[in-house]
Write a protein that holds these residues in place. Sequence first.
Motif: not given
Length: 248
Positions: A146-160
């Motif tokens: 939330g501080e810098v926005g989108v960083v990149g993609a690594d094809d890993c699954l995340r949950a929030a």
Amino acid sequence: MKWSFLILFVLSFPSSAIIMRHDVDESKYLEFAKDNKSIVTFYGNYKDKEIVEGTGALIAEDWVITAAHVANYLLIDGKVRFKDSYYKIKKVVKHPDWKDKQFPNDIALVQLQSTVPNSETVALYDKEDELHKTLTFIGRGDFGTGEVGVVGADDCLRAAQNVVTETSGQWVRFKFDSGKGSLALEGISGPGDSGGPALLKMNDRLYIVGVSSWQNAEPTEWQEAKYGVIENYSRISYFKNWIEKAME
């Protein structure tokens, strides 16, 4: 709250792996997603490179629910990932009242050519009491904070997780909070997470409450994926009858 959806297309972003708190170790978001058995990822090609096209959740062994703006790019025989296995698309059913580049009725179904073993289907949430409930988002799209926005993609699954701040007609809304007002794993979806579910665990059953649709970035002066952005998910309780009839 009423919106002009034509204006929204110009001034908002398709809801996009997961955008996280900047002050929480990323490994916690990765660990939180590890045991999920309901999420699938749609893939496509862009400039000869394979990319994550969107996300969906299994509501039957061969049916996936996603957003219509994601389904718009899906093809028969298209590639669908569950865990480390791959499946093909048999049929795509978009809501009949959805219109390209506009957000109302942003919901769709995708039937696979075969069932998905060792998966867990999510139930359709049919109550209208979503307000203030804590829901979980999962996806494999672009990540960031939330501080810098989108960083990149690594094809890993995340949950929030996030808390429902408003319900209105066909929408369930969340705000990306920071600081003391945020959850331990506060977050929102990122590019590539469109169509992904907002999930509720209740009585040992997993329910889908919403489908990731778009972000209102006006509170952040049109900066995508920053603290303060408002997430809008298509509301399952609103579309439940259509979903069931379409699957028939």
